[in-house]
Write a protein that holds these residues in place. Structure first.
Motif, PDB file in Angstrom:
ATOM      1  N   UNK A   9       0.827  -1.209   0.000  1.00 54.37           N
ATOM      2  CA  UNK A   9       0.000   0.000   0.000  1.00 54.37           C
ATOM      3  C   UNK A   9       0.859   1.256   0.000  1.00 54.37           C
ATOM      4  N   UNK A  10       1.960   1.185   0.718  1.00 57.02           N
ATOM      5  CA  UNK A  10       2.882   2.318   0.812  1.00 57.02           C
ATOM      6  C   UNK A  10       4.303   1.794   0.732  1.00 57.02           C
ATOM      7  N   UNK A  11       5.154   2.569   0.084  1.00 51.91           N
ATOM      8  CA  UNK A  11       6.545   2.146  -0.083  1.00 51.91           C
ATOM      9  C   UNK A  11       7.445   3.366  -0.081  1.00 51.91           C
ATOM     10  N   UNK A  12       8.484   3.303   0.725  1.00 49.42           N
ATOM     11  CA  UNK A  12       9.495   4.359   0.748  1.00 49.42           C
ATOM     12  C   UNK A  12      10.809   3.726   0.308  1.00 49.42           C
ATOM     13  N   UNK A  13      11.381   4.265  -0.752  1.00 53.00           N
ATOM     14  CA  UNK A  13      12.587   3.684  -1.334  1.00 53.00           C
ATOM     15  C   UNK A  13      13.642   4.754  -1.563  1.00 53.00           C
ATOM     16  N   UNK A  14      14.919   4.416  -1.403  1.00 51.21           N
ATOM     17  CA  UNK A  14      15.979   5.391  -1.713  1.00 51.21           C
ATOM     18  C   UNK A  14      16.203   5.498  -3.216  1.00 51.21           C
ATOM     19  N   UNK A  15      16.674   6.667  -3.626  1.00 49.23           N
ATOM     20  CA  UNK A  15      17.039   6.866  -5.027  1.00 49.23           C
ATOM     21  C   UNK A  15      18.068   5.809  -5.438  1.00 49.23           C
ATOM     22  N   UNK A  16      17.876   5.255  -6.623  1.00 49.54           N
ATOM     23  CA  UNK A  16      18.818   4.261  -7.134  1.00 49.54           C
ATOM     24  C   UNK A  16      18.470   2.828  -6.793  1.00 49.54           C
ATOM     25  N   UNK A  17      17.472   2.637  -5.938  1.00 46.77           N
ATOM     26  CA  UNK A  17      17.092   1.270  -5.566  1.00 46.77           C
ATOM     27  C   UNK A  17      16.119   0.701  -6.597  1.00 46.77           C
ATOM     28  N   UNK A  79      14.793  -0.573 -12.455  1.00 44.39           N
ATOM     29  CA  UNK A  79      16.115  -1.025 -11.999  1.00 44.39           C
ATOM     30  C   UNK A  79      16.731  -0.026 -11.031  1.00 44.39           C
ATOM     31  N   UNK A  80      16.487   1.269 -11.290  1.00 45.13           N
ATOM     32  CA  UNK A  80      17.032   2.327 -10.436  1.00 45.13           C
ATOM     33  C   UNK A  80      16.016   3.454 -10.335  1.00 45.13           C
ATOM     34  N   UNK A  81      15.459   3.650  -9.164  1.00 43.14           N
ATOM     35  CA  UNK A  81      14.440   4.671  -8.982  1.00 43.14           C
ATOM     36  C   UNK A  81      15.026   6.074  -9.001  1.00 43.14           C
ATOM     37  N   UNK A  82      14.228   6.989  -9.538  1.00 43.10           N
ATOM     38  CA  UNK A  82      14.552   8.417  -9.528  1.00 43.10           C
ATOM     39  C   UNK A  82      13.593   9.138  -8.582  1.00 43.10           C
ATOM     40  N   UNK A  83      13.978  10.330  -8.154  1.00 38.64           N
ATOM     41  CA  UNK A  83      13.080  11.122  -7.309  1.00 38.64           C
ATOM     42  C   UNK A  83      11.735  11.349  -8.002  1.00 38.64           C
ATOM     43  N   UNK A 107      -6.454  -0.612  -5.075  1.00 40.25           N
ATOM     44  CA  UNK A 107      -6.364   0.424  -4.032  1.00 40.25           C
ATOM     45  C   UNK A 107      -5.162   1.342  -4.191  1.00 40.25           C
ATOM     46  N   UNK A 108      -4.203   0.955  -5.022  1.00 38.55           N
ATOM     47  CA  UNK A 108      -3.052   1.816  -5.281  1.00 38.55           C
ATOM     48  C   UNK A 108      -1.886   1.585  -4.348  1.00 38.55           C
ATOM     49  N   UNK A 109      -0.711   1.983  -4.817  1.00 36.53           N
ATOM     50  CA  UNK A 109       0.515   1.974  -4.016  1.00 36.53           C
ATOM     51  C   UNK A 109       1.089   3.376  -4.021  1.00 36.53           C
ATOM     52  N   UNK A 110       1.294   3.900  -2.821  1.00 34.50           N
ATOM     53  CA  UNK A 110       1.901   5.232  -2.715  1.00 34.50           C
ATOM     54  C   UNK A 110       3.410   5.047  -2.583  1.00 34.50           C
ATOM     55  N   UNK A 111       4.152   5.538  -3.560  1.00 30.76           N
ATOM     56  CA  UNK A 111       5.602   5.393  -3.593  1.00 30.76           C
ATOM     57  C   UNK A 111       6.266   6.734  -3.316  1.00 30.76           C
ATOM     58  N   UNK A 112       7.168   6.729  -2.366  1.00 36.64           N
ATOM     59  CA  UNK A 112       7.964   7.923  -2.060  1.00 36.64           C
ATOM     60  C   UNK A 112       9.425   7.560  -2.248  1.00 36.64           C
ATOM     61  N   UNK A 113      10.070   8.250  -3.150  1.00 36.80           N
ATOM     62  CA  UNK A 113      11.491   8.021  -3.412  1.00 36.80           C
ATOM     63  C   UNK A 113      12.279   9.164  -2.765  1.00 36.80           C
ATOM     64  N   UNK A 114      13.212   8.801  -1.876  1.00 36.68           N
ATOM     65  CA  UNK A 114      13.970   9.816  -1.139  1.00 36.68           C
ATOM     66  C   UNK A 114      15.442   9.806  -1.525  1.00 36.68           C
TER      67      UNK A 114
END
Lengths: 114, 112
Positions: A9-17, A79-83, A107-114
């Motif tokens: 439902x929610x995901x917080x991922x670092x840049x490049x992951x 392969x590599x997340x961006x902001x 229901x969606x997934x809220x993704x926050x890339x930090x």
């Protein structure tokens, strides 16, 4: 009855992951499947759609890819997340009929890339 | 690319009043659909109107479609506080993909 599942439902991922979002549909066969992204306070942007196993159409150039390994499974990957990949990701399905059928959303997934 | 454009972007009304939202689009369509989204949630399909239809009703919802003007309107009668949400129009492609192009939405606030 048909249902659609998305996780997480929610995901917080670092840049490049890397990223993998999964969507599965129950109670229907051979659906069209769609991935959308919604920026905060905006409408939905179609990213990918699939009319069958292994068939993927990309609507916009981007850092993401999609796959459909099974009839009722649709996966969104990077392969590599961006902001700029941050947003609300929605999966949807529709069944082909002659008259056109409204799409039904997960229901969606809220993704926050930090 | 943006196909549907909603008007107004935001609407605030008193409970019991009617709410009208408009949508314009640019290309030929198979059908036009209206969706509702509560804050932070997925979209809920409200109503679909085919390109050869002019008006459709569903409960307190009334949708019109004018293909000559490439426009549609959604009317919610006797609004309730629970109708507070964002409303989106979406146009369906003419091909078999049935992909939708969404407008930017109207945020409706119904004051109790």
């Amino acid at each position: 009855s048909q249902t659609i599942h998305q996780w997480p439902a929610t995901l917080v991922q670092p840049v490049g992951s890397p990223l993998s979002l999964e969507c599965t549909v129950e109670g229907t066969s051979n659906p069209n499947l769609y991935w959308y992204r919604q920026a905060a306070g905006r409408g939905l942007q179609l990213l990918f759609y699939s009319v069958g196993i292994g068939q993927i159409s990309s609507e916009v150039p981007q850092n993401l890819s999609a796959s459909r390994p099974q009839d009722r499974q649709f996966i969104l990957s990077s392969k590599k997340l961006l902001l700029s990949d941050s947003g609300f990701y929605l999966c949807a399905w529709s069944v082909r009929t002659s008259g056109g059928v409204g799409q039904y959303f997960g229901p969606g997934t809220r993704l926050l890339v930090l | 690319s943006q196909q549907g454009e909603e008007d107004p972007q935001a609407l605030s009304i008193q409970e019991g009043e009617n709410a009208t939202m408009n949508c314009s689009y640019k290309t030929s369509i198979n059908n036009l659909q209206w969706y509702r989204q509560n804050s932070g949630r997925g979209l809920v399909h409200l109503i679909l109107i085919r390109s050869n239809e002019r008006e459709k009703h569903s409960g307190r919802l009334r949708v019109t479609l004018d293909t000559s003007k490439k426009s549609s309107s959604l009317l919610i009668t006797a609004s309730r506080a629970a109708d507070t949400a964002s409303y989106f129009c979406a146009t369906a492609a003419m091909d078999s993909s049935y992909k939708l192009i969404f407008g930017s939405g109207t945020r409706l606030l119904v004051r109790p």
